[in-house]
Design a protein around this motif. Structure first.
Motif, PDB file in Angstrom:
ATOM      1  N   ALA A  73       0.828  -1.202   0.000  1.00  0.00           N
ATOM      2  CA  ALA A  73       0.000   0.000   0.000  1.00  0.00           C
ATOM      3  C   ALA A  73       0.867   1.259   0.000  1.00  0.00           C
ATOM      4  O   ALA A  73       0.574   2.234  -0.695  1.00  0.00           O
ATOM      5  N   GLN A  74       1.947   1.193   0.783  1.00  0.00           N
ATOM      6  CA  GLN A  74       2.852   2.353   0.795  1.00  0.00           C
ATOM      7  C   GLN A  74       3.442   2.580  -0.593  1.00  0.00           C
ATOM      8  O   GLN A  74       3.500   3.709  -1.089  1.00  0.00           O
ATOM      9  N   ALA A  75       3.865   1.484  -1.232  1.00  0.00           N
ATOM     10  CA  ALA A  75       4.458   1.592  -2.573  1.00  0.00           C
ATOM     11  C   ALA A  75       3.450   2.174  -3.552  1.00  0.00           C
ATOM     12  O   ALA A  75       3.772   3.048  -4.360  1.00  0.00           O
ATOM     13  N   VAL A  76       2.217   1.695  -3.477  1.00  0.00           N
ATOM     14  CA  VAL A  76       1.192   2.178  -4.398  1.00  0.00           C
ATOM     15  C   VAL A  76       0.954   3.662  -4.182  1.00  0.00           C
ATOM     16  O   VAL A  76       0.875   4.443  -5.134  1.00  0.00           O
ATOM     17  N   GLN A  77       0.874   4.094  -2.920  1.00  0.00           N
ATOM     18  CA  GLN A  77       0.598   5.517  -2.697  1.00  0.00           C
ATOM     19  C   GLN A  77       1.787   6.403  -3.054  1.00  0.00           C
ATOM     20  O   GLN A  77       1.602   7.575  -3.362  1.00  0.00           O
ATOM     21  N   GLN A  78       2.993   5.827  -3.005  1.00  0.00           N
ATOM     22  CA  GLN A  78       4.142   6.602  -3.475  1.00  0.00           C
ATOM     23  C   GLN A  78       4.072   6.807  -4.983  1.00  0.00           C
ATOM     24  O   GLN A  78       4.351   7.875  -5.507  1.00  0.00           O
ATOM     25  N   LEU A  79       3.686   5.727  -5.694  1.00  0.00           N
ATOM     26  CA  LEU A  79       3.669   5.785  -7.153  1.00  0.00           C
ATOM     27  C   LEU A  79       2.387   6.401  -7.696  1.00  0.00           C
ATOM     28  O   LEU A  79       2.376   6.994  -8.759  1.00  0.00           O
ATOM     29  N   PHE A  80       1.297   6.216  -6.943  1.00  0.00           N
ATOM     30  CA  PHE A  80       0.000   6.749  -7.362  1.00  0.00           C
ATOM     31  C   PHE A  80      -0.584   7.518  -6.183  1.00  0.00           C
ATOM     32  O   PHE A  80      -1.431   7.003  -5.448  1.00  0.00           O
ATOM     33  N   PRO A  81      -0.142   8.764  -6.000  1.00  0.00           N
ATOM     34  CA  PRO A  81      -0.534   9.502  -4.797  1.00  0.00           C
ATOM     35  C   PRO A  81      -2.044   9.656  -4.661  1.00  0.00           C
ATOM     36  O   PRO A  81      -2.546   9.832  -3.548  1.00  0.00           O
ATOM     37  N   GLU A  82      -2.769   9.562  -5.754  1.00  0.00           N
ATOM     38  CA  GLU A  82      -4.220   9.739  -5.664  1.00  0.00           C
ATOM     39  C   GLU A  82      -4.947   8.470  -5.239  1.00  0.00           C
ATOM     40  O   GLU A  82      -6.155   8.488  -5.025  1.00  0.00           O
ATOM     41  N   ALA A  83      -4.215   7.367  -5.127  1.00  0.00           N
ATOM     42  CA  ALA A  83      -4.862   6.103  -4.763  1.00  0.00           C
ATOM     43  C   ALA A  83      -5.372   6.159  -3.331  1.00  0.00           C
ATOM     44  O   ALA A  83      -4.640   6.539  -2.417  1.00  0.00           O
ATOM     45  N   ARG A  84      -6.647   5.802  -3.144  1.00  0.00           N
ATOM     46  CA  ARG A  84      -7.222   5.747  -1.793  1.00  0.00           C
ATOM     47  C   ARG A  84      -7.186   4.299  -1.324  1.00  0.00           C
ATOM     48  O   ARG A  84      -7.336   3.368  -2.111  1.00  0.00           O
ATOM     49  N   LEU A  85      -7.041   4.134  -0.024  1.00  0.00           N
ATOM     50  CA  LEU A  85      -6.830   2.799   0.534  1.00  0.00           C
ATOM     51  C   LEU A  85      -8.138   2.102   0.874  1.00  0.00           C
ATOM     52  O   LEU A  85      -9.027   2.699   1.470  1.00  0.00           O
ATOM     53  N   GLY A  86      -8.214   0.834   0.507  1.00  0.00           N
ATOM     54  CA  GLY A  86      -9.299  -0.027   0.980  1.00  0.00           C
ATOM     55  C   GLY A  86      -8.782  -0.821   2.159  1.00  0.00           C
ATOM     56  O   GLY A  86      -8.301  -0.257   3.139  1.00  0.00           O
ATOM     57  N   ILE A  87      -8.856  -2.125   2.052  1.00  0.00           N
ATOM     58  CA  ILE A  87      -8.337  -2.966   3.129  1.00  0.00           C
ATOM     59  C   ILE A  87      -7.260  -3.887   2.580  1.00  0.00           C
ATOM     60  O   ILE A  87      -7.179  -4.108   1.376  1.00  0.00           O
ATOM     61  N   GLY A  88      -6.445  -4.432   3.491  1.00  0.00           N
ATOM     62  CA  GLY A  88      -5.324  -5.267   3.063  1.00  0.00           C
ATOM     63  C   GLY A  88      -5.043  -6.426   3.985  1.00  0.00           C
ATOM     64  O   GLY A  88      -4.048  -6.426   4.690  1.00  0.00           O
ATOM     65  N   PRO A  89      -5.905  -7.406   4.018  1.00  0.00           N
ATOM     66  CA  PRO A  89      -5.729  -8.517   4.964  1.00  0.00           C
ATOM     67  C   PRO A  89      -4.870  -9.648   4.391  1.00  0.00           C
ATOM     68  O   PRO A  89      -4.685  -9.740   3.175  1.00  0.00           O
ATOM     69  N   PRO A  90      -4.360 -10.516   5.283  1.00  0.00           N
ATOM     70  CA  PRO A  90      -3.762 -11.759   4.802  1.00  0.00           C
ATOM     71  C   PRO A  90      -4.875 -12.710   4.382  1.00  0.00           C
ATOM     72  O   PRO A  90      -5.972 -12.657   4.926  1.00  0.00           O
ATOM     73  N   VAL A  91      -4.612 -13.532   3.384  1.00  0.00           N
ATOM     74  CA  VAL A  91      -5.555 -14.571   2.986  1.00  0.00           C
ATOM     75  C   VAL A  91      -4.761 -15.874   2.884  1.00  0.00           C
ATOM     76  O   VAL A  91      -3.550 -15.874   3.115  1.00  0.00           O
ATOM     77  N   VAL A  92      -5.427 -16.945   2.551  1.00  0.00           N
ATOM     78  CA  VAL A  92      -4.737 -18.226   2.421  1.00  0.00           C
ATOM     79  C   VAL A  92      -3.569 -18.079   1.435  1.00  0.00           C
ATOM     80  O   VAL A  92      -3.767 -17.622   0.311  1.00  0.00           O
ATOM     81  N   ASP A  93      -2.383 -18.380   1.883  1.00  0.00           N
ATOM     82  CA  ASP A  93      -1.179 -18.355   1.042  1.00  0.00           C
ATOM     83  C   ASP A  93      -0.782 -16.971   0.546  1.00  0.00           C
ATOM     84  O   ASP A  93       0.017 -16.875  -0.392  1.00  0.00           O
ATOM     85  N   GLY A  94      -1.344 -15.905   1.102  1.00  0.00           N
ATOM     86  CA  GLY A  94      -0.921 -14.610   0.584  1.00  0.00           C
ATOM     87  C   GLY A  94      -1.642 -13.449   1.235  1.00  0.00           C
ATOM     88  O   GLY A  94      -2.025 -13.500   2.404  1.00  0.00           O
TER      89      GLY A  94
END
Length: 666
Positions: free
Chosen positions: A78-99
């Motif tokens: 998420a940090q990388a995305v907001q650095q590259l795409f400053p306009e990107a708004r954050l949703g959620i970012g959970p762990p899932v099975v295998d990733g």
RNA sequence: GCCGGCGUGGCGCAAUUGGUAGCGCAUCCGACUUGUAAUCGGAAGGUUAGGGGUUCGAGUCCCCUCGCCGGCUCCA
């Protein structure tokens, strides 16, 4: 304070430390420890401990440890995305099975090369060794800091109401709100996210990760909500573990039944016919026929009677059954037979709607109701390979596992309430036995019980039926996973989940009780005392759909079916042309015993013929040269490369015939 | 149904900035007859998914339809 060893759950050495000690001090000599379980709750290593705390290390290669690793990697993403795409708004970012994944609201969806850029930016962040710093905040503070993040603000509002199943619980828990700052070595804050944690101590502790794919996903999993752009990735405790995982993905790809179906000439999906409608080629046809024939035989032995019903019916039947009320959107639209009028404009023949059937049960109910029934006929077991059509939404059609035309190995058992227990008991044994015969060995059961807000039928009958299902399931000795509220409105259900050769699970058979249809169709039988009684109905399918089952078996066996199922069981390979006749003799003896055998008389070299048979995954190659002809023998080559040379024809034929008859692996 | 990607002989892939559609495997024909995963030579095979548009010119750019892939939602 008690310090436990990882995963021990109890016991462990007791160490006395003063309040204020931080967990990492306890485990400083173990680089695998990424978090602590304090009094059963996962915490950052940097959290302060109290003297009465029970502390257990969480290793990065444990289930909880990997979740923490993956969740932390999602933050890096998420940090990388907001650095590259400053306009990107954050949703959620959970762990899932295998990733893990992270959702973003961006004006333009990510493109493949965006993902590469993001991944390399992530590597930079990992290298920076940013510290994950936890900070408890009030709701007001959180709202203030997250003013630019509308989705996060919604999560703050949801606090406490977060559902455990939509991923939002990783952001906000029931307790206080926390923010995590990513702090660079120089103390500057690189990035901040609303998160309940815990996290790795620093980004440097991410040993191996990879971004995998992008996709759209609805905010909070609801179709009515806006779609966000999701990036999936995976992270592991070591480069080796990551490689092993990527290798497993490759292995799954290698087994993909869509690919094997084309390579082995089993089936195809001609565009001309339409999406989700399969045709079986001769090789897939013989596979399917073998499966069906064996199933028929077993059903016959188990007291089933065979019925046949049409694919098309007037609308009224599905009004009676309720399908049109409940499932019309999953049915193909009606075929409208217009009304006919005579010269005076009088209706000579009224119009009619006909529907393709999405299920066989209403037809089977009509068979039951076709005449008066006696208790002496029960349980009445009606079986049919019934072909049904479902108008699956365009985006969900998938190979043989999700199709629009499918054939169910469908049976409906009509029995009395008294017979229910006995019937369900034998049924589950029957189902599992049969699945084992097809080579699936590893099962667990799922018991779907009443949704108190949505059901029909008598509570007492529900309870009795549910108890019976639970008992029957327990008696099987298999693991039983409860699915409370998961039942359809008309009755509880057991489903059999099977694990395949590479550990994936597939829902196979279902055994479903139905208190609804006998009512709607007004079915009854005459009991011993002369009274009219309503039968209970059991729906059950073993394969579910034959198409899907073939898909599952293809992946389970990676296309290398056991001899009894293999489309071509034996290929004769002459070393030179003059040896072909000898193999023809062997082949005709095998054919006489019902074995599917071919002799490769092409002008390829012998080595090439072996390769071709190998690629077609033929279980037995019978090779013959001068030595074999002289000795009235053949030489076996198996798919694993093993050879058994100079086997007498007698023995060879017997070996193959026996393996096929006994459904052996080879 | 939604979002994105994709569609070139049966299969897997090529085709400079828009400028003559190629290769491998499979197929067919011929030669060769060899003991455990690819013998050699030749031939045939495509209205570039379908339709419309832009252009002197479209596999390549635009629009629509169909289909496939990855997800989301759904799966009686």
């Amino acid at each position: 304070m008690t310090v436990l060893s990882a995963g021990s759950g109890s016991g462990g050495a007791t160490r006395t430390v003063t309040t204020g000690t931080r967990a990492w001090e306890l485990f400083a000599d173990d680089p695998e420890v990424v978090a602590a379980r304090v009094n059963g709750e996962l915490r950052d290593l940097s959290r302060e401990l109290a003297s009465a705390d029970e502390v257990e290390p969480v290793s990065i290669d444990s289930t909880a440890g990997r979740d923490i690793l993956r969740h932390s990697t999602a933050h890096v993403l998420a940090q990388a995305v907001q650095q590259l795409f400053p306009e990107a708004r954050l949703g959620i970012g959970p762990p899932v099975v295998d990733g893990f994944y992270y959702d973003f609201d961006v004006a333009e969806p990510f493109r493949p090369d965006d993902v590469e850029h993001i991944e390399s930016r992530m590597r930079k962040i990992v290298k920076e060794g940013q510290r994950f710093d936890r900070r408890a905040v009030t709701d007001a503070q959180a709202r203030d800091e997250l003013a630019a993040e509308p989705y996060k603000l919604m999560l703050v509002d949801l606090k406490g109401a977060a559902k455990p199943d939509d991923g939002s619980s990783v952001e906000v828990g029931a307790g206080e709100l926390t923010l995590y700052d990513n702090v660079r070595r120089d103390g500057s804050v690189a990035w901040t996210d609303l998160c309940r944690g815990p996290h790795l101590p620093t980004t440097k502790r991410i040993p191996a990760f990879r971004l995998l794919r992008t996709a759209a996903a609805y905010w909070r999993g609801n179709e009515q909500n806006p779609q966000l752009q999701r990036i999936y990735g995976t992270a592991w405790e070591s480069k080796e573990a990551l490689d092993a995982h990527l290798h497993r993905l490759q292995e799954a790809q290698r087994r993909d039944h869509r690919r094997l179906g084309a390579e082995l000439d089993l089936f195809s999906f001609p565009d001309e016919i339409g999406s989700g409608l399969a045709v079986f080629h001769p090789k897939g046809g013989v596979l399917r026929k073998t499966m069906e024939d064996y199933s028929r035989r077993r059903h016959e032995e188990a007291g089933y009677e065979f019925v046949y019903t049409p694919h098309l019916t007037k609308a009224g039947l599905f009004e009676t059954s309720g399908h049109l009320q409940w499932f019309a959107d999953g049915m193909f639209p009606p075929i409208r037979i217009d009304e006919e009028r005579d010269a005076d404009g009088q209706v000579r023949k009224p119009g009619q709607d006909y529907y393709l059937k999405p299920m066989n049960c209403p037809m089977h109910c009509l068979v039951f109701g076709s005449r008066g029934r006696s208790y002496r006929e029960l349980p009445l077991r009606l079986f049919e390979f019934g072909t049904v059509y479902r108008n699956e939404k365009s985006g969900v059609v998938h190979g043989l596992t999700r199709v629009r035309g499918l054939t169910m190995d469908d049976a409906h058992i009509f029995c009395s309430r008294e017979q229910l227990r006995g019937e369900l008991t034998t049924l589950l044994v029957f189902v599992l036995d049969l699945l084992r015969d097809y080579g699936l060995e590893d099962f667990y059961l799922e018991l779907s019980t009443k949704d108190p807000d949505k059901y029909v039928g008598d509570d007492a009958v529900w309870d009795e039926a549910t108890d019976t299902l639970a008992e029957v399931a327990a008696a099987s000795g298999l693991e039983l996973v409860p699915d409370p509220g998961g039942a359809a409105f008309y009755g509880p259900k057991i489903s059999v989940q099977a694990r395949d050769a590479i550990g994936r699970t597939w829902q196979m058979s279902t055994i479903q009780l139905d208190f609804n249809l006998p009512e709607r169709f007004g079915l009854d039988y005459t009991a011993a005392d002369g009274s009219r009684q309503r039968p209970v109905m059991i729906h059950r399918a073993l394969f579910g759909s034959i198409e899907r089952f073939i898909g599952v078996l293809t992946e389970h066996y990676a296309g290398a079916f056991p001899p009894w199922l293999s489309p071509v069981q034996v290929v004769g390979i002459p070393i030179a042309e003059r040896h072909a006749e000898h193999l023809d003799d062997v082949a005709s003896r095998l054919r006489g015993q019902g074995v599917r055998v071919e002799v490769d008389r092409s002008d390829d070299r012998m080595q090439k013929k072996i390769r071709s048979a190998q690629l077609q995954k033929v279980p037995y190659m019978l090779i013959a040269g001068d030595r074999d002809v002289d000795d009235a023998a053949v030489s076996f080559r198996y798919l694993d490369g093993e050879q058994d040379n100079g086997v007498s024809i007698e023995v060879a034929v017997d070996r193959i015939v026996t393996a096929v008859r006994e459904r052996r692996a080879r």
